[in-house]
Design a protein around this motif. Structure first.
Motif, mmCIF file in Angstrom:
data_model
loop_
_atom_site.group_PDB
_atom_site.id
_atom_site.type_symbol
_atom_site.label_atom_id
_atom_site.label_comp_id
_atom_site.label_asym_id
_atom_site.label_seq_id
_atom_site.Cartn_x
_atom_site.Cartn_y
_atom_site.Cartn_z
ATOM 1 N N LEU A 25 0.826 -1.204 0.000
ATOM 2 C CA LEU A 25 0.000 0.000 0.000
ATOM 3 C C LEU A 25 0.862 1.257 0.000
ATOM 4 C CD1 LEU A 25 -2.753 1.414 0.244
ATOM 5 C CD2 LEU A 25 -2.574 1.148 2.737
ATOM 6 N N ALA A 26 1.899 1.266 0.838
ATOM 7 C CA ALA A 26 2.795 2.420 0.900
ATOM 8 C C ALA A 26 3.497 2.640 -0.437
ATOM 9 C CB ALA A 26 3.826 2.220 2.017
ATOM 10 N N ALA A 27 3.892 1.551 -1.088
ATOM 11 C CA ALA A 27 4.545 1.661 -2.393
ATOM 12 C C ALA A 27 3.611 2.298 -3.414
ATOM 13 C CB ALA A 27 5.002 0.281 -2.865
ATOM 14 N N ARG A 28 2.351 1.916 -3.353
ATOM 15 C CA ARG A 28 1.363 2.480 -4.288
ATOM 16 C C ARG A 28 1.140 3.966 -4.012
ATOM 17 N NH1 ARG A 28 -2.361 0.272 -7.656
ATOM 18 N NH2 ARG A 28 -4.240 1.480 -8.091
ATOM 19 N N LEU A 29 0.995 4.317 -2.734
ATOM 20 C CA LEU A 29 0.740 5.716 -2.374
ATOM 21 C C LEU A 29 1.934 6.609 -2.677
ATOM 22 C CD1 LEU A 29 -1.136 5.253 1.028
ATOM 23 C CD2 LEU A 29 -2.121 5.839 -1.195
ATOM 24 N N LEU A 30 3.131 6.084 -2.503
ATOM 25 C CA LEU A 30 4.345 6.866 -2.734
ATOM 26 C C LEU A 30 4.881 6.692 -4.158
ATOM 27 C CD1 LEU A 30 6.159 6.268 0.675
ATOM 28 C CD2 LEU A 30 4.944 8.325 -0.077
ATOM 29 N N ARG A 31 4.115 5.972 -4.970
ATOM 30 C CA ARG A 31 4.459 5.768 -6.378
ATOM 31 C C ARG A 31 5.804 5.073 -6.554
ATOM 32 N NH1 ARG A 31 2.308 11.426 -9.196
ATOM 33 N NH2 ARG A 31 0.130 11.197 -8.513
ATOM 34 N N ARG A 32 6.034 4.086 -5.706
ATOM 35 C CA ARG A 32 7.176 3.196 -5.884
ATOM 36 C C ARG A 32 6.669 1.894 -6.515
ATOM 37 N NH1 ARG A 32 11.825 5.960 -4.985
ATOM 38 N NH2 ARG A 32 12.745 3.885 -5.173
ATOM 39 N N GLY A 33 7.548 1.135 -7.110
ATOM 40 C CA GLY A 33 7.139 -0.102 -7.753
ATOM 41 C C GLY A 33 6.661 -1.140 -6.746
ATOM 42 N N TRP A 34 5.798 -2.046 -7.209
ATOM 43 C CA TRP A 34 5.286 -3.095 -6.317
ATOM 44 C C TRP A 34 6.405 -4.022 -5.860
ATOM 45 C CZ3 TRP A 34 6.019 -8.110 -7.764
ATOM 46 C CH2 TRP A 34 6.276 -8.355 -9.130
ATOM 47 N N ARG A 35 7.431 -4.201 -6.708
ATOM 48 C CA ARG A 35 8.575 -5.016 -6.294
ATOM 49 C C ARG A 35 9.206 -4.449 -5.024
ATOM 50 N NH1 ARG A 35 9.155 -4.413 -11.750
ATOM 51 N NH2 ARG A 35 9.511 -6.225 -13.091
ATOM 52 N N PHE A 36 9.363 -3.126 -5.022
ATOM 53 C CA PHE A 36 9.995 -2.471 -3.878
ATOM 54 C C PHE A 36 9.134 -2.601 -2.637
ATOM 55 C CE2 PHE A 36 11.427 1.341 -1.476
ATOM 56 C CZ PHE A 36 12.772 1.018 -1.406
ATOM 57 N N GLY A 37 7.806 -2.518 -2.810
ATOM 58 C CA GLY A 37 6.898 -2.700 -1.681
ATOM 59 C C GLY A 37 6.999 -4.088 -1.081
ATOM 60 N N LEU A 38 7.040 -5.115 -1.941
ATOM 61 C CA LEU A 38 7.192 -6.487 -1.455
ATOM 62 C C LEU A 38 8.543 -6.694 -0.788
ATOM 63 C CD1 LEU A 38 5.692 -8.812 -4.229
ATOM 64 C CD2 LEU A 38 4.906 -8.552 -1.873
ATOM 65 N N LEU A 39 9.589 -6.156 -1.391
ATOM 66 C CA LEU A 39 10.942 -6.351 -0.881
ATOM 67 C C LEU A 39 11.111 -5.726 0.496
ATOM 68 C CD1 LEU A 39 13.775 -7.448 -1.654
ATOM 69 C CD2 LEU A 39 14.269 -5.160 -2.557
ATOM 70 N N THR A 40 10.722 -4.469 0.631
ATOM 71 C CA THR A 40 10.888 -3.790 1.918
ATOM 72 C C THR A 40 9.910 -4.315 2.962
ATOM 73 O OG1 THR A 40 9.423 -1.993 1.174
ATOM 74 C CG2 THR A 40 11.796 -1.676 0.882
ATOM 75 N N GLY A 41 8.642 -4.501 2.559
ATOM 76 C CA GLY A 41 7.651 -5.013 3.505
ATOM 77 C C GLY A 41 8.005 -6.398 4.005
ATOM 78 N N GLY A 42 8.451 -7.272 3.098
ATOM 79 C CA GLY A 42 8.832 -8.622 3.504
ATOM 80 C C GLY A 42 10.052 -8.658 4.383
ATOM 81 N N SER A 43 11.040 -7.817 4.092
ATOM 82 C CA SER A 43 12.252 -7.823 4.905
ATOM 83 C C SER A 43 11.986 -7.292 6.312
ATOM 84 C CB SER A 43 13.351 -6.987 4.232
ATOM 85 O OG SER A 43 12.957 -5.630 4.136
ATOM 86 N N VAL A 44 11.155 -6.260 6.423
ATOM 87 C CA VAL A 44 10.773 -5.731 7.736
ATOM 88 C C VAL A 44 9.917 -6.743 8.489
ATOM 89 C CG1 VAL A 44 9.358 -3.970 8.885
ATOM 90 C CG2 VAL A 44 10.987 -3.300 7.111
ATOM 91 N N ALA A 45 9.007 -7.398 7.778
ATOM 92 C CA ALA A 45 8.052 -8.292 8.427
ATOM 93 C C ALA A 45 8.681 -9.584 8.908
ATOM 94 C CB ALA A 45 6.908 -8.610 7.460
ATOM 95 N N ILE A 46 9.668 -10.112 8.180
ATOM 96 C CA ILE A 46 10.115 -11.476 8.458
ATOM 97 C C ILE A 46 11.462 -11.503 9.173
ATOM 98 C CG2 ILE A 46 10.582 -13.742 7.445
ATOM 99 C CD1 ILE A 46 8.738 -12.921 5.116
ATOM 100 N N CYS A 47 12.537 -11.321 8.435
ATOM 101 C CA CYS A 47 13.849 -11.458 9.102
ATOM 102 C C CYS A 47 14.925 -10.612 8.457
ATOM 103 C CB CYS A 47 14.286 -12.922 9.173
ATOM 104 S SG CYS A 47 14.273 -13.789 7.586
#
Length: 340
Positions: A114-136
């Protein structure tokens, strides 16, 4: 046999220099970590960036080995992470707190998109950052990056994410134990909060045991629950990416539905849960996993220039900070609701 030996010899000849350079950088990073207290992953990353010139020359003696280390050695290390997971470890924590941790992972990834969409970043970047923060942290960033279609920003985004989550995790290791005292958490609840919010395993251990042995043990356990979600998250991302990529021409080569390193992760986790891996072997494999990830992150650092990292921009920094704050608030509210 002669053909096989020739291929092995050619592979070794093409890759050993880059691999050994990565090993030397990783050993230096570990030395700095042990003697000066700096996070080993962060040191490997920064030292690797300093040797970027080795990966710049396409015809250079080290480039092929650096590419191999950043890709294949990374996946080997992620697969071996499975030996740290077992069902038995998770049973004693309680269904409510486990649910808080699991939902924290899921919602943080969705928040990243959602943040990637609102800030006009690519969905790849949203998954990458969100997943790294969320998991390990760095390990998740590298695993998720391995199954995302590549584009011209892939390596830059990966190196930025690893650098950011490592720095934020180190800050959290200092700040979050103070928060647990402010809220007067007991050792178990403090451990759940620390394990559910701090990005990297090493910083979770450091923060937890700075409070007490019980808090450290619970924090490590909770962190391993998050690590256990790495395989299903990567699998879901793989499936969705393949389906979405069917109608997209510029996505790059699609990854397999179930990458081999995810199969390895699940296999080792299953064997460990069944008690089929002796403790001494599991400890050795966990240590090997850590070294493989350290060596591979050194190679990832070599592949990306500092100039390209700085091109990511303030929106990317804001995204990863917001994701960090999101999971901290989510888990904090969860432990306040269920932890007492």
């Amino acid at each position: 046999m002669s053909d096989l030996s020739t291929r092995v010899s050619e592979f070794y000849g093409a890759h050993w220099r880059g691999f050994m350079v990565s090993v030397v950088v990783a050993v230096a990073a570990q030395f700095l970590s042990e003697h000066y207290g700096a996070p080993a992953m962060l040191m490997a990353l920064l030292l690797g960036i300093a040797f970027h010139f080795l990966a710049e020359d396409a015809a250079g003696a080290c480039k092929a080995g650096i590419d191999f280390t950043a890709r294949t050695v990374l996946r080997f290390g992620v697969a071996l992470l499975g030996v740290r997971i077992s069902v038995e470890l998770m049973v004693g924590l309680g269904a409510n707190l486990i649910l808080v941790v699991v939902l924290g992972v899921i919602f943080t990834i969705l928040f990243g998109l959602l943040a990637a969409r609102l800030l006009r970043r690519g969905w790849r970047f949203g998954l990458l950052t969100g997943g790294s923060v969320a998991i390990c942290g760095a390990s998740a960033a590298m695993a998720i990056s391995a199954v995302l279609p590549k584009n011209e920003q892939s390596e830059r985004n990966l190196i930025f994410t690893v650098l950011s989550v490592t720095v934020l995790s180190t800050l959290a290791m200092i700040i979050y134990p103070i928060l647990t005292q402010t809220f007067d958490f007991n050792d178990e609840v403090a451990g759940v909060f620390l394990g559910g919010t701090i990005h990297d395993v090493a910083q979770v251990v450091g923060a937890g045991f700075s409070i007490s042995n019980e808090a450290g043990e619970v924090a490590t356990l909770v962190k391993l629950i998050r690590v256990a979600m790495l395989a299903p998250v990567v699998l879901v991302i793989s499936i969705l990416v393949r389906r979405y990529a069917e109608d997209t021409d510029n996505m790059g080569k699609r990854p397999p539905i179930l990458p081999m390193f995810v199969i390895g992760f699940l296999g080792f986790a299953s064997l460990n849960s069944l008690g089929m891996i002796p403790a001494v072997v599991a400890d050795g494999m966990a240590s090997l996993s850590r070294w493989a990830l350290l060596v591979s992150i050194a190679a990832v650092g070599m592949k990306t220039s500092l100039k390209r990292i700085l091109e990511v921009g303030g929106q990317a920094i804001a995204m990863i900070v917001l994701e960090t704050l999101f999971i901290a608030m989510f888990v904090l509210l969860g432990v306040l609701a269920f932890g007492h």
